[in-house]
Scaffold this motif. Structure first.
Motif, PDB file in Angstrom:
ATOM      1  N   GLU A 115       0.933  -1.226  -0.173  1.00 52.69           N
ATOM      2  CA  GLU A 115      -0.002   0.071  -0.116  1.00 52.69           C
ATOM      3  C   GLU A 115       0.861   1.372   0.081  1.00 52.69           C
ATOM      4  N   LYS A 116       1.958   1.264   0.511  1.00 60.17           N
ATOM      5  CA  LYS A 116       2.755   2.328   0.206  1.00 60.17           C
ATOM      6  C   LYS A 116       4.256   1.959  -0.547  1.00 60.17           C
ATOM      7  N   LYS A 117       3.816   0.788  -1.566  1.00 57.71           N
ATOM      8  CA  LYS A 117       4.855   0.841  -2.419  1.00 57.71           C
ATOM      9  C   LYS A 117       6.213   0.296  -1.924  1.00 57.71           C
TER      10      LYS A 117
ATOM     11  N   GLY B 219      11.861   3.115  -1.828  1.00 54.79           N
ATOM     12  CA  GLY B 219      12.939   3.681  -1.151  1.00 54.79           C
ATOM     13  C   GLY B 219      12.573   3.815   0.395  1.00 54.79           C
ATOM     14  N   ASN B 220      13.436   4.843   0.869  1.00 53.32           N
ATOM     15  CA  ASN B 220      13.110   5.211   2.197  1.00 53.32           C
ATOM     16  C   ASN B 220      11.867   5.914   2.559  1.00 53.32           C
ATOM     17  N   ASP B 221      11.006   5.422   3.751  1.00 54.55           N
ATOM     18  CA  ASP B 221       9.960   6.023   3.797  1.00 54.55           C
ATOM     19  C   ASP B 221      10.140   7.695   4.064  1.00 54.55           C
ATOM     20  N   LEU B 222       9.532   8.492   3.329  1.00 55.23           N
ATOM     21  CA  LEU B 222       9.611   9.904   3.155  1.00 55.23           C
ATOM     22  C   LEU B 222       8.979  10.515   4.456  1.00 55.23           C
TER      23      LEU B 222
ATOM     24  N   PHE C  87      11.847  10.495   6.675  1.00 57.34           N
ATOM     25  CA  PHE C  87      12.503  11.658   6.394  1.00 57.34           C
ATOM     26  C   PHE C  87      12.082  12.777   7.103  1.00 57.34           C
TER      27      PHE C  87
ATOM     28  N   ILE D  86      13.552   2.494  -5.944  1.00 59.60           N
ATOM     29  CA  ILE D  86      13.989   3.720  -6.114  1.00 59.60           C
ATOM     30  C   ILE D  86      14.859   4.123  -4.749  1.00 59.60           C
ATOM     31  N   GLY D  87      15.804   4.959  -4.969  1.00 60.47           N
ATOM     32  CA  GLY D  87      16.762   5.165  -3.592  1.00 60.47           C
ATOM     33  C   GLY D  87      17.466   3.917  -3.396  1.00 60.47           C
TER      34      GLY D  87
ATOM     35  N   PHE E 189      18.212  11.309  -5.094  1.00 62.46           N
ATOM     36  CA  PHE E 189      18.863  11.866  -4.013  1.00 62.46           C
ATOM     37  C   PHE E 189      18.874  13.406  -3.973  1.00 62.46           C
TER      38      PHE E 189
ATOM     39  N   LEU F 109      15.942  15.365  -3.816  1.00 59.29           N
ATOM     40  CA  LEU F 109      15.331  15.559  -2.612  1.00 59.29           C
ATOM     41  C   LEU F 109      16.436  16.501  -1.779  1.00 59.29           C
TER      42      LEU F 109
ATOM     43  N   PHE G 140       6.440  16.457  -1.835  1.00 58.26           N
ATOM     44  CA  PHE G 140       5.848  15.084  -2.331  1.00 58.26           C
ATOM     45  C   PHE G 140       4.568  14.907  -1.473  1.00 58.26           C
TER      46      PHE G 140
HETATM   47  N1  COA Z   1       7.778   6.969   1.558  1.00 61.82           N
HETATM   48  C1  COA Z   1       6.375   7.238   2.050  1.00 61.82           C
HETATM   49  N2  COA Z   1       5.367   6.927   1.377  1.00 61.82           N
HETATM   50  C2  COA Z   1       5.414   6.411  -0.121  1.00 61.82           C
HETATM   51  C3  COA Z   1       6.675   6.417  -0.425  1.00 61.82           C
HETATM   52  C4  COA Z   1       7.788   6.598   0.134  1.00 61.82           C
HETATM   53  N3  COA Z   1       9.029   6.544  -0.447  1.00 61.82           N
HETATM   54  N4  COA Z   1       6.528   6.116  -1.930  1.00 61.82           N
HETATM   55  C5  COA Z   1       5.212   5.845  -2.084  1.00 61.82           C
HETATM   56  N5  COA Z   1       4.449   6.266  -0.736  1.00 61.82           N
HETATM   57  C6  COA Z   1       2.930   6.367  -0.534  1.00 61.82           C
HETATM   58  C7  COA Z   1       2.429   7.353  -1.195  1.00 61.82           C
HETATM   59  O1  COA Z   1       2.408   8.442  -0.258  1.00 61.82           O
HETATM   60  C8  COA Z   1       1.114   6.725  -1.329  1.00 61.82           C
HETATM   61  O2  COA Z   1       0.390   6.794   0.026  1.00 61.82           O
HETATM   62  P1  COA Z   1      -1.094   7.156  -0.030  1.00 61.82           P
HETATM   63  O3  COA Z   1      -1.958   5.898  -0.653  1.00 61.82           O
HETATM   64  O4  COA Z   1      -1.452   6.986   1.495  1.00 61.82           O
HETATM   65  O5  COA Z   1      -1.517   8.442  -0.526  1.00 61.82           O
HETATM   66  C9  COA Z   1       1.121   5.328  -1.710  1.00 61.82           C
HETATM   67  O6  COA Z   1       2.496   5.067  -1.345  1.00 61.82           O
HETATM   68  C10 COA Z   1       1.171   5.014  -2.999  1.00 61.82           C
HETATM   69  O7  COA Z   1       1.968   6.028  -3.870  1.00 61.82           O
HETATM   70  P2  COA Z   1       1.759   6.910  -5.332  1.00 61.82           P
HETATM   71  O8  COA Z   1       2.463   8.209  -5.161  1.00 61.82           O
HETATM   72  O9  COA Z   1       0.111   7.195  -4.944  1.00 61.82           O
HETATM   73  O10 COA Z   1       1.850   5.816  -6.434  1.00 61.82           O
HETATM   74  P3  COA Z   1       2.242   6.029  -7.683  1.00 61.82           P
HETATM   75  O11 COA Z   1       2.085   4.818  -8.397  1.00 61.82           O
HETATM   76  O12 COA Z   1       1.484   7.358  -8.335  1.00 61.82           O
HETATM   77  O13 COA Z   1       3.836   6.510  -7.758  1.00 61.82           O
HETATM   78  C11 COA Z   1       6.147   6.215  -6.522  1.00 61.82           C
HETATM   79  C12 COA Z   1       4.687   5.627  -7.056  1.00 61.82           C
HETATM   80  C13 COA Z   1       7.055   5.229  -6.005  1.00 61.82           C
HETATM   81  C14 COA Z   1       6.680   6.684  -8.065  1.00 61.82           C
HETATM   82  C15 COA Z   1       5.778   7.579  -5.891  1.00 61.82           C
HETATM   83  O14 COA Z   1       5.148   7.247  -4.871  1.00 61.82           O
HETATM   84  C16 COA Z   1       7.165   8.248  -5.529  1.00 61.82           C
HETATM   85  O15 COA Z   1       8.105   8.904  -6.148  1.00 61.82           O
HETATM   86  N6  COA Z   1       7.487   7.994  -4.381  1.00 61.82           N
HETATM   87  C17 COA Z   1       8.610   8.824  -3.609  1.00 61.82           C
HETATM   88  C18 COA Z   1      10.145   7.787  -3.968  1.00 61.82           C
HETATM   89  C19 COA Z   1      11.101   8.560  -3.446  1.00 61.82           C
HETATM   90  O16 COA Z   1      11.431   9.719  -3.633  1.00 61.82           O
HETATM   91  N7  COA Z   1      11.754   7.760  -2.441  1.00 61.82           N
HETATM   92  C20 COA Z   1      12.924   8.010  -1.516  1.00 61.82           C
HETATM   93  C21 COA Z   1      14.098   7.729  -2.206  1.00 61.82           C
HETATM   94  S1  COA Z   1      15.843   8.523  -1.391  1.00 61.82           S
END
Ligand code: COA
Length: 253
Positions: A22-24, A63-66, A69, A108-109, A133, A136, A247
């Motif tokens: 649910e949070k990828k 990747g890391n839970d944002l 972060f 990712i990340g 990175f 961000l 984000f």
């Molecule tokens: N940390 C926390 N929550 C995250 C997350 C992360 N890294 N990646 C995804 N989620 C959550 C979203 O907030 C969303 O939560 P919600 O349903 O409660 O709103 C859920 O996971 C689904 O993500 P969503 O963005 O709606 O799916 P998408 O298919 O449109 O996009 C990603 C998926 C992964 C491309 C996009 O979520 C993203 O770019 N995430 C951040 C990645 C990132 O920058 N990671 C850190 C690397 S250092």
């Protein structure tokens, strides 16, 4: 042990599965701690001869839970990068058992940087690799600033680590950090085949040879420490705080 990580031993293979779809499969501090434990407890267990890390079907990890972060960025304490994440990176750097990664979907990340500590990487045709990175406001981690250029050369490492360009499975194979590309949904079954192949080899000879192939763990942990220090500083920067807010604001739009 968190509900978001499943660890099972299948014969001589430890299978570590991220389960937070649910949070990828975003990695929280609890997940880091459990992954670290799963790797560390395999080290002195002669029954475990290899490890698989997988996100299951459709996603490896975002990747890391944002949210973590975001919390760290406004925390009062001047801490380096959150300790469980660093502990996990140490576990990877010091690990002596062959690790196979099964990447289906996004990595990712840390989802991409951890692969450079693995020994065999399977990717599906739907896999993609991204290290955003700098977008961000942060800096590279997991000794990626050392391992990426060593694997793919400076220019490709710059495009990936600094410019944050996405790599496809084909790009990753050409860059040298993916062994095999398989159909979506098939990475785990193929990873188990690779595990059986590795487990059938003489374990001591595998361990000695693997050590010869890799950089010494202390070189990796030294770089992890340097990066973590800078990462901790960058977490509190205006650039990073603005990126984390953007984000979560994006979600509300
Ligand atoms: N940390 C926390 N929550 C995250 C997350 C992360 N890294 N990646 C995804 N989620 C959550 C979203 O907030 C969303 O939560 P919600 O349903 O409660 O709103 C859920 O996971 C689904 O993500 P969503 O963005 O709606 O799916 P998408 O298919 O449109 O996009 C990603 C998926 C992964 C491309 C996009 O979520 C993203 O770019 N995430 C951040 C990645 C990132 O920058 N990671 C850190 C690397 S250092």
């Amino acid at each position: 042990m968190t509900e978001h990580l499943i660890v099972t031993d299948e014969h001589a293979t430890r299978v570590i599965t991220l389960r937070r779809p649910e949070k990828k499969n975003a990695i929280t501090q609890d997940i880091y701690r459990s992954m670290s434990e799963a790797i560390d407890t395999a080290q002195n267990n002669p029954d475990i001869r290899c490890i698989i890390i997988t996100g299951g079907s459709g996603v490896f990890t975002s990747g890391n839970d944002l949210e973590d972060f975001m919390k760290d960025s406004v925390a009062k304490a001047e801490v380096p990068r959150a300790s469980n994440a660093v502990k996990f990176l140490y576990s990877l750097a010091q690990n002596t058992k062959p690790i196979i990664a099964a990447v289906d979907g996004i990595a990712i990340g840390i989802g991409t940087t951890m692969l450079f500590h693995c020994d065999y990487v399977l990717a599906s045709t739907s896999a993609s690799f991204k290290t955003p990175f700098i977008h961000l406001g942060l800096v590279p981690e997991a000794a990626s600033s050392l391992l990426f250029p060593r694997t793919m050369g400076h220019q490709r490492a710059f495009a990936t680590l600094v410019m944050g360009r996405t790599m496809t499975a084909e790009d990753a194979k050409a860059a040298g950090f993916v062994n095999e590309i398989v159909a979506p949904g098939h990475t785990e079954v193929e990873a188990r085949k690779v595990a059986r192949e590795i487990c059938a080899l003489p374990a001591e000879a595998v361990a000695i040879s693997r050590r010869l192939l890799k950089l010494p763990p202390e070189d990796l942990t030294r770089r992890i420490d340097q990066e973590s220090h800078l990462f901790g500083e960058r977490m509190k920067s205006q650039e990073a705080i603005a990126a984390f807010k953007a984000f979560f604001a994006r979600k509300k739009a």
